[in-house]
Design a protein around this motif. Structure first.
Motif, mmCIF file in Angstrom:
data_model
loop_
_atom_site.group_PDB
_atom_site.id
_atom_site.type_symbol
_atom_site.label_atom_id
_atom_site.label_comp_id
_atom_site.label_asym_id
_atom_site.label_seq_id
_atom_site.Cartn_x
_atom_site.Cartn_y
_atom_site.Cartn_z
ATOM 1 N N VAL A 6 0.849 -1.197 0.000
ATOM 2 C CA VAL A 6 0.000 0.000 0.000
ATOM 3 C C VAL A 6 0.883 1.245 0.000
ATOM 4 N N THR A 20 -3.966 -0.635 -7.249
ATOM 5 C CA THR A 20 -4.292 0.174 -6.077
ATOM 6 C C THR A 20 -3.813 1.610 -6.276
ATOM 7 N N ILE A 66 -9.055 -0.616 1.373
ATOM 8 C CA ILE A 66 -7.991 -1.440 0.805
ATOM 9 C C ILE A 66 -7.853 -2.720 1.625
ATOM 10 N N SER A 113 -5.923 -5.303 3.016
ATOM 11 C CA SER A 113 -4.478 -5.356 3.237
ATOM 12 C C SER A 113 -4.178 -6.446 4.264
#
Lengths: 585, 288
Positions: free
Chosen positions: B42, B195, B213, B215
């Motif tokens: 990320v 992303t 997101i 993750s």
């Protein structure tokens, strides 16, 4: 309580009635009329717990000198109706020289007031208003109370002209004021026959200095703007809301922004975010809001982001007594953060000083990159005052910022003063992360002993080493017995000391404006030659007394006079307490 | 710009513009994250998205709360603000409204954003301040070593909630849409470029944009390694029809990746206001 009507040279008037009867409007106009007549004065609001429609009273004190306290009792209680007005018996203290006026069509005056020996003069005010189509009964009350107090009809009618928004009914209400004043003349004549007219306002020479009229909460807002605040986050709470409502339209005019937050957790973090962005920021709240904000105030300490939090104190703990005053958030303000978290706590000493003290708090917070809590209270905040224009000490926000591309820039550098240049977002070459985690000089999170001790020392040092000048306290007189107080308590304390002096007992007065950090050297100087100290405050736990004992040395263990709200401290009450202490063992 | 009619322009050399790359946004500090944590990717997606935006680091602010993912500001070269738990959106709101010239990115985890910060999430969506909120959702409190968060399955066993919480999961996309977020998307940490593209779209979109997101926390939720197999491209293109987006969310399996909704609601006004009067002029209203 034994009522001692002091020769204070002032006249005290209470206008009472149920909500919607217009007593607050009449009170505000009465204060404005006194201002027009060249007088000084103040008006305190009191009301029952209902939001609207409950009992309400405007309590005024008018005189030829500036004042910041109510008197011991009232010369006049005028009630438009009596619905629950008896609940104010503890607040609206009457005596044999007082005058009690009520409308007989609204029932007889409550026994609790009659029992004071006050002279009762019933008057059919509602009928008088009905006889003047388009007029309101509170305007009869305005003319009546104003004329009884000795205000000229011209000043009373001018106040109506300034405030009346509907031209079609203006004339009717000017006539109502005149009718009230005419009735006052009859009542005065009757009172004179029956043992003496009501105390009247004596303004021999109207003040020629420039005077202002404002509430303490408005003064706080003005202090914020003058200090340089340009971002405010707001969550409504009694009795602080007026600070925010006053600021909302005016902040925009001077290029700032007010944002309504979803709660106090948000408002405090919003102002930290704005100030991190370089814009001086403030919020105003009361005890419950301050409690919610506490964690983030600690963040502002650790991340060294300047913010100002105004706490307009009310009765606590918990929801407490929202619309009544108390000085009971002091302990929380000076010590209510976890960890070792030095912060500034500043207390205005009067409605007028709400301006200067708040402006100073903005200046200090910005100069020292730390949170400042301003401890106002409901009495100061919600009272209106006619005052001399406050002197401008000129202290404004000046933050030490980092220049672009400063070599080896470290946000939390361990400088001699403890203040490190703050990089403002948008500045090239000095980006950093502000952090509530303990950090190194560069701002990198660190749990190393060296970093923790260094940053704790730095954050303490910048507050203790700062030169606060003489503004930290007001010190009056040089007697060997001193009274230490703060905030709105200083008004009645000062008046009690003046009366004690007139009776031959001299006392020194120390009003603390800077509560934290403690100033041991300055206090030692202020106490030079003092043998005995008493601490006066309005709370149940003697919070100032305990705080002072923790931080300061005294020639002998100090005495304490403290009691909680909601009833305001009165000069006569304090006079007897001070004389008893001074002349005691 | 007309360069022929201005004589001064002729002698001023055009500045040499060196395009910013993801590396320009990545700081030298080593993240505290566990090996295999989704947040590493990320971070790379964020720095790539910032390079796509091309806003210099000095004009970007990354704001966060508390938790593993909230450590992200210091790992960028932007201005960073690492505040208290759950209040990142409030701090970012104050910053953006006071400084509308800044590109403001808010980042954090599911506990920070949906539990302790849940109220701010609702109000940030409805207030619609022009900023981008990234939630690195791993369905667990990682920093405190494995407690259930609002997005944790009700039967997930843990020391704090033996046998599971028994409480249904929080659906952040539904809440964001219902609360008025102007841009709602889901991304997967395992897809760095995808992303980055979604984050860049979110930053470009006016108003409050929200990117959930996925993750993975391989330390406390090792089974999330399988997310790589279960995520899939959203079956339908982005819509500006909130009702349609809501219907799609009703059938959502939680693994749809893509931009769900991009609305056209006007952002919260945060324009710099010019003073119309001085404070001294305001003082006149107190004067008698």
């Amino acid at each position: 309580m034994q009522l001692q009507m002091a020769a204070s040279g002032s006249v005290s008037i209470a206008l009472a009635g149920s909500g919607g009867s217009g007593v607050m409007t009449a009170g505000t106009m009465l204060l404005a009329a006194a201002a027009k007549a060249g007088a000084y004065g103040l008006m305190v609001r009191t009301s029952g717990p209902q939001i609207r429609g409950g009992e309400a009273a405007a309590m005024l004190r008018l005189g030829a000198q500036p004042m910041s306290s109510l008197d011991d009792g009232f010369d006049l209680l005028l009630a438009i109706d009596w619905q629950n007005v008896n609940r104010f018996a503890d607040e609206i203290v009457l005596g044999p020289r007082s005058v009690l006026i009520g409308d007989p069509d609204e029932g007889d005056a409550p026994e609790v007031f009659k029992a004071t020996g006050a002279r009762y003069a019933p008057l059919g005010m509602k009928k008088m208003a009905k006889a003047i189509p388009g007029s309101w009964v509170n305007m009869i009350a305005l003319g009546l109370s104003g004329a009884l107090a000795g205000l000229p009809l011209q000043a009373l009618q001018d106040a109506v002209r300034d405030a009346w928004k509907k031209p079609d009914t203006l004339d009717a209400n000017l006539n109502a004021v005149a009718a009230g004043a005419a009735a006052a003349a009859q009542i005065s004549a009757q009172l004179a026959q029956e043992g003496g007219a009501m105390t009247q306002l004596q303004v021999s020479a109207p003040s020629t200095t420039q005077r202002w009229m404002m509430s303490g909460n408005e003064a706080t807002g003005m202090g914020a703007l003058k200090g340089g605040v340009r971002f405010v986050a707001a969550y409504p709470i009694t009795p602080a809301t007026e600070v925010l409502e006053w600021l909302a339209p005016r902040l925009v005019k001077v290029g700032g922004t007010l944002l309504q937050a979803e709660d106090e957790l948000a408002s405090i973090n919003m102002i930290i975010g704005a100030s991190y962005g370089g814009v001086p920021a403030l919020t105003a709240t009361a005890g419950p809001g301050l409690s919610l904000m506490t964690e983030a105030i600690g963040l502002a300490v650790a991340s060294e982001v300047p913010i100002v939090v105004v706490d307009v104190m009310r009765g606590g703990p918990s929801t407490g007594i929202p619309a009544k005053s108390e000085q009971s958030d002091l302990s929380f303000a000076v010590s209510g953060l976890h960890g070792d978290a030095p912060r500034l706590v500043v207390a205005p000493s009067s409605m007028t000083d709400c301006l200067g003290a708040t402006q100073w708090a903005v200046h200090l917070a910005e100069a020292l990159q730390t949170p400042a809590i301003v401890l106002s209270d409901q009495f100061m905040g919600q009272s209106r005052v006619i005052t001399d224009r406050p002197p401008d000490h000129g202290l404004v926000a000046r933050r030490v910022t980092a220049a672009a591309n400063t070599p080896d820039y470290k946000r939390y550098r361990d400088t001699p003063s403890g203040v490190s240049p703050m990089a403002i977002p948008g500045t090239e070459g000095v980006t950093y992360t502000a952090d509530g985690l303990e950090h190194s000089e560069a701002g990198i999170p660190s749990s190393q002993s060296r970093d923790h001790v260094m940053q704790l020392d730095k954050r303490q040092r910048k507050l203790t080493q700062h030169d606060y000048g003489s503004y930290w306290a007001d010190i009056e007189g040089d007697a060997d017995a001193a009274v230490i107080t703060f905030g709105s308590a200083s008004g009645p304390v000062r008046e009690a000391i003046e009366r004690a002096r007139a009776l031959g007992t001299d006392l020194r007065l120390i009003v603390l404006r800077l509560l934290a950090p403690a100033r041991p050297e300055q206090m030692a100087a202020a106490l030079q030659g003092v043998k005995r100290v008493i601490v006066v405050e309005q709370n149940h736990g003697a919070q100032l007394y305990r705080y002072l004992r923790a931080w300061y040395d005294f020639p002998a263990p100090p005495a304490s006079y403290h009691r909680p709200g909601p009833l305001p401290l009165r000069p006569a009450e304090l006079l007897s307490a001070l004389l008893e202490w001074r002349n005691g063992k | 710009m007309n360069t022929t009619t201005n004589p001064a322009a002729a002698v001023v050399a055009e500045p040499v513009v060196v395009p910013l790359t993801a590396a320009n946004y990545k700081s030298s500090y080593k993240p505290i994250w566990c090996p295999g944590c989704g947040d590493f990717t990320v971070l790379s997606s964020v720095t790539k998205a910032l390079s796509i935006m091309g806003v210099p680091p000095k004009d970007c602010a990354v704001v966060s709360g508390i938790g593993c993912s909230s450590r992200i500001p210091a790992y960028t070269t932007c201005y960073g603000f690492h505040g208290v738990h759950g209040r990142s959106l409030a701090a970012a709101t104050g910053l953006k409204v006071a400084r509308p010239d800044l590109q403001v990115l808010v980042a954090g985890g599911d506990g920070d954003g949906y539990s302790i910060g849940g109220n701010h999430f609702l109000h940030a969506c409805r207030r619609n301040v022009d900023m981008t909120y990234l939630v690195m959702d791993n369905h667990v409190y990682g920093m405190t070593k494995g407690q259930p968060s609002p997005t944790t399955e009700p039967d997930w066993d843990s020391k704090l909630s033996p046998g599971g919480t028994g409480v249904r999961v929080f659906n952040p996309m539904v809440v964001a849409l219902a609360s008025g977020a102007n841009f709602v998307a889901r991304a997967f940490a395992g897809d760095l470029h995808g992303t980055a593209d979604i984050i860049a779209q979110a930053m470009k979109h006016p108003g409050f944009s929200f990117v959930e997101i996925l993750s993975p926390c391989v330390t406390f939720r090792p089974e999330q390694r399988d997310w790589r197999k279960t995520v899939h491209e959203a079956e339908a293109p982005v819509t500006d029809d909130a009702a349609l987006a809501a219907r799609r969310l009703m059938k959502d399996d939680g693994m749809n990746i893509g931009v769900l909704y991009a609305g056209d609601r006007a952002p919260y006004p945060a324009s710099v206001r010019q003073p119309r009067c001085t404070v001294a002029e305001l003082e006149a209203e107190f004067a008698l």
